[in-house]
Design a protein around this motif. Structure first.
Motif, PDB file in Angstrom:
ATOM      1  N   ALA A  34       9.473  12.371  36.499  1.00 42.09           N
ATOM      2  CA  ALA A  34       9.808  11.527  37.650  1.00 42.09           C
ATOM      3  C   ALA A  34       8.750  11.638  38.749  1.00 42.09           C
ATOM      4  CB  ALA A  34      11.169  11.918  38.198  1.00 42.09           C
ATOM      5  N   ASP A  35       7.949  12.689  38.730  1.00 38.53           N
ATOM      6  CA  ASP A  35       6.910  12.876  39.750  1.00 38.53           C
ATOM      7  C   ASP A  35       5.713  11.991  39.419  1.00 38.53           C
ATOM      8  OD1 ASP A  35       5.413  13.737  41.854  1.00 38.53           O
ATOM      9  OD2 ASP A  35       4.922  15.692  40.965  1.00 38.53           O
ATOM     10  N   LYS A  36       5.427  11.067  40.277  1.00 36.70           N
ATOM     11  CA  LYS A  36       4.345  10.112  40.034  1.00 36.70           C
ATOM     12  C   LYS A  36       3.076  10.455  40.816  1.00 36.70           C
ATOM     13  CE  LYS A  36       7.341   6.272  38.903  1.00 36.70           C
ATOM     14  NZ  LYS A  36       7.302   6.434  37.485  1.00 36.70           N
ATOM     15  N   PHE A  37       3.035  11.626  41.411  1.00 37.01           N
ATOM     16  CA  PHE A  37       1.883  12.013  42.220  1.00 37.01           C
ATOM     17  C   PHE A  37       0.590  11.964  41.414  1.00 37.01           C
ATOM     18  CE2 PHE A  37      -1.158  15.088  43.881  1.00 37.01           C
ATOM     19  CZ  PHE A  37      -1.258  14.686  45.202  1.00 37.01           C
ATOM     20  N   VAL A  38       0.557  12.614  40.268  1.00 35.27           N
ATOM     21  CA  VAL A  38      -0.677  12.721  39.485  1.00 35.27           C
ATOM     22  C   VAL A  38      -1.184  11.352  39.044  1.00 35.27           C
ATOM     23  CG1 VAL A  38      -1.706  13.638  37.365  1.00 35.27           C
ATOM     24  CG2 VAL A  38      -0.294  15.112  38.805  1.00 35.27           C
ATOM     25  N   PRO A  39      -0.359  10.479  38.444  1.00 37.13           N
ATOM     26  CA  PRO A  39      -0.909   9.185  38.038  1.00 37.13           C
ATOM     27  C   PRO A  39      -1.327   8.302  39.214  1.00 37.13           C
ATOM     28  CG  PRO A  39       1.423   9.348  37.421  1.00 37.13           C
ATOM     29  CD  PRO A  39       1.003  10.673  37.948  1.00 37.13           C
ATOM     30  N   VAL A  40      -0.556   8.344  40.296  1.00 36.84           N
ATOM     31  CA  VAL A  40      -0.895   7.516  41.457  1.00 36.84           C
ATOM     32  C   VAL A  40      -2.195   7.991  42.097  1.00 36.84           C
ATOM     33  CG1 VAL A  40      -0.154   6.873  43.797  1.00 36.84           C
ATOM     34  CG2 VAL A  40       1.471   6.784  41.897  1.00 36.84           C
ATOM     35  N   ILE A  41      -2.320   9.290  42.298  1.00 40.95           N
ATOM     36  CA  ILE A  41      -3.528   9.828  42.936  1.00 40.95           C
ATOM     37  C   ILE A  41      -4.732   9.701  41.999  1.00 40.95           C
ATOM     38  CG2 ILE A  41      -4.603  11.910  43.895  1.00 40.95           C
ATOM     39  CD1 ILE A  41      -2.565  10.503  45.723  1.00 40.95           C
ATOM     40  N   SER A  42      -4.513   9.810  40.703  1.00 39.66           N
ATOM     41  CA  SER A  42      -5.621   9.611  39.751  1.00 39.66           C
ATOM     42  C   SER A  42      -6.178   8.198  39.884  1.00 39.66           C
ATOM     43  CB  SER A  42      -5.151   9.831  38.317  1.00 39.66           C
ATOM     44  OG  SER A  42      -4.790  11.167  38.109  1.00 39.66           O
ATOM     45  N   GLN A  43      -5.280   7.230  39.956  1.00 44.01           N
ATOM     46  CA  GLN A  43      -5.714   5.842  40.124  1.00 44.01           C
ATOM     47  C   GLN A  43      -6.402   5.657  41.472  1.00 44.01           C
ATOM     48  OE1 GLN A  43      -2.575   2.968  39.760  1.00 44.01           O
ATOM     49  NE2 GLN A  43      -3.965   1.231  39.966  1.00 44.01           N
ATOM     50  N   PHE A  44      -5.832   6.271  42.520  1.00 42.51           N
ATOM     51  CA  PHE A  44      -6.439   6.182  43.847  1.00 42.51           C
ATOM     52  C   PHE A  44      -7.856   6.736  43.835  1.00 42.51           C
ATOM     53  CE2 PHE A  44      -7.605   8.518  47.691  1.00 42.51           C
ATOM     54  CZ  PHE A  44      -7.685   7.467  48.591  1.00 42.51           C
ATOM     55  N   ILE A  45      -8.046   7.893  43.222  1.00 44.08           N
ATOM     56  CA  ILE A  45      -9.369   8.526  43.194  1.00 44.08           C
ATOM     57  C   ILE A  45     -10.367   7.639  42.446  1.00 44.08           C
ATOM     58  CG2 ILE A  45     -10.670  10.465  42.225  1.00 44.08           C
ATOM     59  CD1 ILE A  45      -8.370  12.276  43.061  1.00 44.08           C
TER      60      ILE A  45
END
Length: 123
Positions: A34-45
Motif C-alpha cells: 500500500a506504500d507508494k512512496f518508492v514508485p512515486v519518488i522513483s518516477q519523480f527522480i
C-alpha cells in the motif's frame, strides 16, 4: 551567473538527497504494497533528473553566449557579471531616451518661437 550556479548547485544537492532517501526507503522493504512512496519518488527522480539536465545545458549555453557577447564588446569575462553588463545598456538606453525627448522638446520650442516671431513680424 554566480547566483544561478549556486541555485543549480542547491538543486543538484537536493536531488541527490532525494535519491539517497529513495535508496534508504528501498532498503526498508518491510513496508506493505500500500506504500507508494518508492514508485512515486522513483518516477519523480527520473523526470526531475531529465529536467535538471535540461536546466544545466541551458545554463551552460547561456554562459557561452554571454561570454561571446562580452568578448564581442571587449569586456572581461572574469570581472563583469550579467547585471553589470546589461546595466550598461540600460543606462545608455535611458540616457538616449531622455536626450531624444530633450531634442524633441527643444525642436518644439524653437518651432513655437519661430511662429511667434513670424506672427509678431506680421503685426
Amino acid at each position: 551567473m554566480t547566483e544561478l550556479e549556486k541555485d543549480i548547485g542547491n538543486l543538484r544537492s537536493g536531488l541527490k538527497s532525494v535519491e539517497v532517501e529513495l535508496q534508504y526507503q528501498q532498503a526498508q522493504s518491510s513496508q506493505g504494497p500500500a506504500d507508494k512512496f518508492v514508485p512515486v519518488i522513483s518516477q519523480f527522480i527520473t523526470v526531475a533528473s531529465f529536467s535538471f539536465s535540461d536546466v544545466e545545458e541551458s545554463l551552460s549555453e547561456a554562459k557561452e553566449v554571454f561570454g561571446n557577447a562580452l568578448r564581442h564588446f571587449g569586456e572581461d569575462l572574469s570581472t563583469l557579471q550579467p547585471d553589470g553588463f546589461f546595466g550598461i545598456f540600460d543606462t545608455f538606453l535611458t540616457a538616449f531616451s531622455e536626450a531624444k525627448q530633450d531634442n524633441q522638446n527643444m525642436a518644439r520650442r524653437k518651432e513655437e518661437e519661430e511662429r511667434r516671431a513670424l506672427m509678431e513680424a506680421q503685426v
